[in-house]
Enzyme design. Sequence first.
Site, short mmCIF file in Angstrom:
data_model
loop_
_atom_site.label_atom_id
_atom_site.label_comp_id
_atom_site.label_asym_id
_atom_site.label_seq_id
_atom_site.Cartn_x
_atom_site.Cartn_y
_atom_site.Cartn_z
N ASP A 2 28.66 44.14 31.77
CA ASP A 2 28.05 43.09 30.96
C ASP A 2 27.86 43.63 29.53
O ASP A 2 27.15 44.61 29.32
CB ASP A 2 26.70 42.68 31.56
N ASP A 97 31.90 37.79 27.94
CA ASP A 97 31.24 39.09 27.80
C ASP A 97 30.81 39.72 29.12
O ASP A 97 30.03 40.67 29.13
CB ASP A 97 30.02 38.96 26.89
N GLU A 98 31.33 39.23 30.24
CA GLU A 98 30.85 39.72 31.53
C GLU A 98 31.94 39.57 32.59
O GLU A 98 32.67 38.58 32.60
CB GLU A 98 29.61 38.91 31.92
#
Length: 262
Positions: A2, A97-98
Amino acid sequence: VDMDAFYASVEERDNPSLVGQPVIVGGTAEGRGVVAAANYAARKFGVHSAMAAARAVRLCPQAVFIRPRMERYAEVSRQIRDLFEEFTPLVEPLSLDEAFLDATGSEPLFGSSAEIGIQIKRRIRAELQLIASVGVAPNKFLAKIASDLRKPDGFVVVEPDQVQGFLDPLPVGRIWGVGKVTGQVFDRFGIRTIGQLRQMSMETLNSLFGSSGEHYWRLAHGQDDRLVVPDREAKSISHETTFAEDIADSEVLQAWLVELAE
């Protein structure tokens, strides 16, 4: 894996003069904007994503507001994804983003999953000048919690024989699906930690929550058998805008609807 304050971190990296300042990525207060991301300097003032920009300004008037550059964030996200795939083809993105990574089959090449996690963190920092938090665990649920636990720049490993010791002290709200309303039900029964939830029988949970009861019981026991799925069919797509002022004219709204649908 993350990324920490991803949009704001990309802006700081691309414009070093922002480093050390509270940075908020999103719309403006004048245009009824919403916070898309805030760096940790801004979060100290209580600013968080999905907050109205007008409230963010009141909390942190010295913040630097930046309009989102989604194409840029997507470009950097692809670079991160390419790095992941140097270690394993089993990468399931959750957002820009993860992502979940299944590194099981890669251990003979690169070392244990924990060592792979460390390598990924180091390379993201060295090659992209960004910070990632990593959670290493036997399944998705545990890995997600582990990645959130010590942000920013976190690295948490949950070994198979440590699962209950890891989960038990955590608040019951860490269970996926336990929101405000469900949390209030647990609170009435004095259930505030996952360890306390684990003491409840599946029958009791089913009587309180129906089919969700088994879901809560399984997660409280650290059970999650979902696989990391690299590609999945999109169930929906969306596009939106926020008007500076309320619009009640149906013809104007229909024109906007056509534009957004296109």
